[in-house]
Design a protein around this motif. Structure first.
Motif, PDB file in Angstrom:
ATOM      1  N   GLU A  16     -24.839 -11.546  -1.924  1.00 39.72           N
ATOM      2  CA  GLU A  16     -24.539 -11.236  -0.529  1.00 39.72           C
ATOM      3  C   GLU A  16     -23.052 -10.991  -0.305  1.00 39.72           C
ATOM      4  OE1 GLU A  16     -25.684 -14.569   1.811  1.00 39.72           O
ATOM      5  OE2 GLU A  16     -24.556 -16.025   0.602  1.00 39.72           O
ATOM      6  N   LYS A  17     -22.346 -10.696  -1.361  1.00 37.79           N
ATOM      7  CA  LYS A  17     -20.888 -10.558  -1.255  1.00 37.79           C
ATOM      8  C   LYS A  17     -20.506  -9.120  -0.896  1.00 37.79           C
ATOM      9  CE  LYS A  17     -18.484 -10.641  -5.021  1.00 37.79           C
ATOM     10  NZ  LYS A  17     -17.780 -11.095  -6.242  1.00 37.79           N
ATOM     11  N   VAL A  18     -19.541  -8.997   0.044  1.00 36.86           N
ATOM     12  CA  VAL A  18     -18.927  -7.711   0.404  1.00 36.86           C
ATOM     13  C   VAL A  18     -17.420  -7.849   0.156  1.00 36.86           C
ATOM     14  CG1 VAL A  18     -18.454  -6.045   2.230  1.00 36.86           C
ATOM     15  CG2 VAL A  18     -20.687  -7.197   2.123  1.00 36.86           C
ATOM     16  N   ASN A  19     -16.886  -7.024  -0.717  1.00 34.72           N
ATOM     17  CA  ASN A  19     -15.457  -7.051  -1.046  1.00 34.72           C
ATOM     18  C   ASN A  19     -14.785  -5.864  -0.353  1.00 34.72           C
ATOM     19  OD1 ASN A  19     -12.931  -7.292  -2.093  1.00 34.72           O
ATOM     20  ND2 ASN A  19     -13.519  -7.096  -4.247  1.00 34.72           N
ATOM     21  N   CYS A  20     -14.027  -6.163   0.692  1.00 33.81           N
ATOM     22  CA  CYS A  20     -13.389  -5.090   1.476  1.00 33.81           C
ATOM     23  C   CYS A  20     -12.147  -5.643   2.160  1.00 33.81           C
ATOM     24  CB  CYS A  20     -14.384  -4.556   2.504  1.00 33.81           C
ATOM     25  SG  CYS A  20     -13.756  -3.133   3.409  1.00 33.81           S
ATOM     26  N   LEU A  21     -11.133  -4.761   2.326  1.00 31.14           N
ATOM     27  CA  LEU A  21      -9.877  -5.122   2.987  1.00 31.14           C
ATOM     28  C   LEU A  21      -9.203  -6.303   2.297  1.00 31.14           C
ATOM     29  CD1 LEU A  21     -10.992  -4.822   6.743  1.00 31.14           C
ATOM     30  CD2 LEU A  21      -9.751  -3.137   5.375  1.00 31.14           C
ATOM     31  N   ASP A  22      -9.323  -6.348   0.964  1.00 33.23           N
ATOM     32  CA  ASP A  22      -8.723  -7.398   0.139  1.00 33.23           C
ATOM     33  C   ASP A  22      -9.273  -8.779   0.486  1.00 33.23           C
ATOM     34  OD1 ASP A  22      -7.154  -5.491  -1.099  1.00 33.23           O
ATOM     35  OD2 ASP A  22      -5.476  -5.778   0.291  1.00 33.23           O
ATOM     36  N   LYS A  23     -10.498  -8.834   1.000  1.00 31.72           N
ATOM     37  CA  LYS A  23     -11.126 -10.104   1.356  1.00 31.72           C
ATOM     38  C   LYS A  23     -12.594 -10.077   0.943  1.00 31.72           C
ATOM     39  CE  LYS A  23      -8.087 -10.761   5.372  1.00 31.72           C
ATOM     40  NZ  LYS A  23      -8.027 -10.945   6.849  1.00 31.72           N
ATOM     41  N   PHE A  24     -13.252 -11.229   1.048  1.00 36.04           N
ATOM     42  CA  PHE A  24     -14.669 -11.347   0.727  1.00 36.04           C
ATOM     43  C   PHE A  24     -15.426 -11.767   1.982  1.00 36.04           C
ATOM     44  CE2 PHE A  24     -12.390 -12.067  -3.210  1.00 36.04           C
ATOM     45  CZ  PHE A  24     -13.041 -11.206  -4.084  1.00 36.04           C
ATOM     46  N   TRP A  25     -16.614 -11.168   2.174  1.00 40.76           N
ATOM     47  CA  TRP A  25     -17.418 -11.423   3.358  1.00 40.76           C
ATOM     48  C   TRP A  25     -18.890 -11.569   2.957  1.00 40.76           C
ATOM     49  CZ3 TRP A  25     -14.105 -10.551   7.739  1.00 40.76           C
ATOM     50  CH2 TRP A  25     -12.933  -9.816   7.470  1.00 40.76           C
ATOM     51  N   HIS A  26     -19.602 -12.310   3.802  1.00 42.43           N
ATOM     52  CA  HIS A  26     -21.058 -12.198   3.752  1.00 42.43           C
ATOM     53  C   HIS A  26     -21.451 -10.863   4.384  1.00 42.43           C
ATOM     54  CE1 HIS A  26     -20.689 -16.696   3.547  1.00 42.43           C
ATOM     55  NE2 HIS A  26     -21.607 -16.499   2.601  1.00 42.43           N
ATOM     56  N   ASN A  40     -20.882  -1.754   7.630  1.00 40.42           N
ATOM     57  CA  ASN A  40     -21.028  -1.564   6.190  1.00 40.42           C
ATOM     58  C   ASN A  40     -19.838  -0.747   5.682  1.00 40.42           C
ATOM     59  OD1 ASN A  40     -21.630   1.229   6.719  1.00 40.42           O
ATOM     60  ND2 ASN A  40     -23.737   0.614   7.200  1.00 40.42           N
ATOM     61  N   MET A  41     -19.887  -0.411   4.407  1.00 42.31           N
ATOM     62  CA  MET A  41     -18.746   0.267   3.799  1.00 42.31           C
ATOM     63  C   MET A  41     -18.571   1.697   4.298  1.00 42.31           C
ATOM     64  SD  MET A  41     -17.469  -2.058   1.923  1.00 42.31           S
ATOM     65  CE  MET A  41     -16.319  -1.136   0.928  1.00 42.31           C
ATOM     66  N   LYS A  42     -19.557   2.245   5.023  1.00 40.77           N
ATOM     67  CA  LYS A  42     -19.491   3.624   5.470  1.00 40.77           C
ATOM     68  C   LYS A  42     -19.013   3.773   6.918  1.00 40.77           C
ATOM     69  CE  LYS A  42     -23.074   5.314   2.344  1.00 40.77           C
ATOM     70  NZ  LYS A  42     -24.384   6.015   2.250  1.00 40.77           N
ATOM     71  N   PHE A  47      -8.070  -2.274  10.398  1.00 38.52           N
ATOM     72  CA  PHE A  47      -6.787  -2.324  11.102  1.00 38.52           C
ATOM     73  C   PHE A  47      -6.246  -3.742  10.979  1.00 38.52           C
ATOM     74  CE2 PHE A  47      -3.996  -2.892  14.731  1.00 38.52           C
ATOM     75  CZ  PHE A  47      -3.224  -1.736  14.693  1.00 38.52           C
ATOM     76  N   GLY A  48      -5.068  -3.886  10.360  1.00 42.58           N
ATOM     77  CA  GLY A  48      -4.528  -5.223  10.150  1.00 42.58           C
ATOM     78  C   GLY A  48      -5.405  -6.073   9.255  1.00 42.58           C
ATOM     79  N   LYS A  49      -6.081  -5.443   8.282  1.00 40.04           N
ATOM     80  CA  LYS A  49      -6.988  -6.112   7.351  1.00 40.04           C
ATOM     81  C   LYS A  49      -8.135  -6.801   8.064  1.00 40.04           C
ATOM     82  CE  LYS A  49      -3.806  -6.755   3.511  1.00 40.04           C
ATOM     83  NZ  LYS A  49      -3.267  -7.682   2.478  1.00 40.04           N
ATOM     84  N   LYS A  50      -8.571  -6.203   9.188  1.00 44.78           N
ATOM     85  CA  LYS A  50      -9.729  -6.683   9.926  1.00 44.78           C
ATOM     86  C   LYS A  50     -10.633  -5.498  10.214  1.00 44.78           C
ATOM     87  CE  LYS A  50      -7.433 -10.613  12.146  1.00 44.78           C
ATOM     88  NZ  LYS A  50      -7.103 -11.277  13.427  1.00 44.78           N
ATOM     89  N   PRO A  51     -11.980  -5.701  10.146  1.00 39.21           N
ATOM     90  CA  PRO A  51     -12.907  -4.590  10.369  1.00 39.21           C
ATOM     91  C   PRO A  51     -13.169  -4.355  11.859  1.00 39.21           C
ATOM     92  CG  PRO A  51     -14.120  -6.540   9.749  1.00 39.21           C
ATOM     93  CD  PRO A  51     -12.665  -6.915   9.694  1.00 39.21           C
TER      94      PRO A  51
END
Length: 235
Positions: A16-26, A40-42, A47-51
């Motif tokens: 269930e890992k999402v690796n994005c914006l230099d962080k890990f998320w469920h 999602n990734m699409k 902005f400011g390392k926040k989705p």
């Protein structure tokens, strides 16, 4: 060791890992910071390392600049630099197009002087061509091997070219007898075709060129040339 979710702080497992914006998320925690819509990734925007979603993505706005002395100084400096660049471009492009020249007495005097110089040069070149052209003497075929006595005694003397003094005399306008002027100021010649004089000198053989200039000869020195009309008075 499994990383922690940036949203909920719990452990994120590989399934269930999402690796994005230099962080890990469920996958369920990877949502918009404003409306909490799952992303999602699409369709996410960072902005400011926040989705963020497309609707709540922060937009940059122009800020008003305070009218301070420092800002006014920078504005004037920029304006001066733009004017300098404009003048440089103008100087570079000068001469590539036609420009209107004011019809002033000074420009009229320069134009007449150039016309006189052009006429003198034309006559000099013409006299040189006519003077240096040899005279051909026709001979018969039987006489081509041995020149006759008349042809031996014949010598061609080319017409001499006019000397510089004659050219200067041609450039000078015809004098007008009886016109005499007295200098009321000192004047130093600024060009080769002008004449210098001092206060009290008598100018003779004066020829009016235009409203601002005349031609004459200084009686004290014998020099002649162009002189300004407002520096003398009629006698």
């Amino acid at each position: 060791m499994n990383p922690l979710c940036d949203r909920c702080g719990r452990v994120v497992y590989p399934t269930e890992k999402v690796n994005c914006l230099d962080k890990f998320w469920h996958k369920g925690c990877f949502s918009c910071e404003v409306c909490k819509m799952t992303l999602n990734m699409k369709n996410y925007k960072g902005f400011g390392k926040k989705p963020y979603c497309n609707a709540h993505y922060p937009k940059t706005n122009f800020t008003c600049v305070a009218d301070t002395p420092e800002n006014r100084r920078l504005k004037e400096q920029s304006k001066m630099q733009s004017q300098v660049l404009y003048k440089e471009d103008f100087e570079k492009s000068k001469g590539k197009g036609f420009s209107a020249i004011a019809d002033t007495p000074e420009m009229q005097r320069i134009k007449k002087t150039q016309e006189l110089i052009g006429n003198i040069k034309y006559h000099e070149e013409y006299d040189k061509k006519m003077g240096g052209r040899p005279h051909s003497v026709p001979v018969n075929a039987s006489q081509s091997s041995q020149p006759s006595a008349a042809s031996q005694n014949f010598k061609h003397e080319p017409t001499p070219a006019p000397v510089q003094a004659a050219a200067a005399a041609a450039a000078a306008p015809p004098p007008s007898a009886g016109k005499r002027y007295r200098a009321v100021y000192d004047y130093a010649a600024a060009d080769e075709d002008e004449v210098s004089f001092v206060d009290g000198d008598v100018i003779i053989d004066v020829q009016q060129i235009d409203e601002g200039w005349m031609y004459g000869r200084v009686e004290r020195t014998g020099h002649q040339g162009m002189l300004p009309s407002n520096y003398v008075e009629s006698i």
